[in-house]
Design an enzyme around this catalytic site. Structure first.
Site, PDB file in Angstrom:
ATOM      1  CG  LEU A   1       0.938  -1.685   4.929  1.00  0.00           C
ATOM      2  CD1 LEU A   1       1.374  -1.718   3.608  1.00  0.00           C
ATOM      3  CD2 LEU A   1       0.714  -0.146   5.453  1.00  0.00           C
TER       4      LEU A   1
ATOM      5  NE  ARG B   1      -0.748   2.718   8.077  1.00  0.00           N
ATOM      6  CZ  ARG B   1       0.279   3.191   7.340  1.00  0.00           C
ATOM      7  NH1 ARG B   1       1.451   3.136   7.922  1.00  0.00           N
ATOM      8  NH2 ARG B   1       0.208   3.145   6.043  1.00  0.00           N
ATOM      9  CD  GLU B   2      -3.428   2.257   5.811  1.00  0.00           C
ATOM     10  OE1 GLU B   2      -4.449   3.150   5.464  1.00  0.00           O
ATOM     11  OE2 GLU B   2      -2.416   2.996   5.967  1.00  0.00           O
ATOM     12  CB  ILE B   3      -8.810  -3.158   7.819  1.00  0.00           C
ATOM     13  CG1 ILE B   3      -9.723  -4.058   6.970  1.00  0.00           C
ATOM     14  CG2 ILE B   3      -9.078  -2.924   9.140  1.00  0.00           C
ATOM     15  CD1 ILE B   3      -9.475  -4.425   5.554  1.00  0.00           C
TER      16      ILE B   3
END
Length: 82
Positions: A31, A34-36
């Site tokens: 995550l 993916r979200e950074i």
């Protein structure tokens, strides 16, 4: 930081996922990658609707100071785009 989105309530409906202890590191690493690009990490209490005890949750939130932030959007158009 001021939130540019209109808010009619302090209650937000959502889902919290419990990750098995043995998978926490793997899921968090995935995550984080993916979200950074556009999100920051925050911790917030989650109050289950069934009255279960409050739990602390990790959430990724897109904030206005990020170059990827698009500002307020029509929820229906955004849902159709996603």
């Amino acid at each position: 930081m001021e939130d540019p989105h209109p808010s009619g309530s302090e209650k937000v409906w959502g889902v919290a996922y419990r990750i098995e202890a043995s998978k926490v590191t793997e899921v968090r690493e995935y995550l984080d990658i993916r979200e950074i690009n556009g999100y920051t990490i925050h911790y917030t209490p989650f109050h289950p609707s069934d009255g279960s005890p409050t739990i602390q949750t990790l959430v990724y939130i897109g904030t206005p100071d990020n170059d990827q932030f698009m500002g307020p959007q029509d929820p229906q158009k955004l849902a159709e785009h996603i």
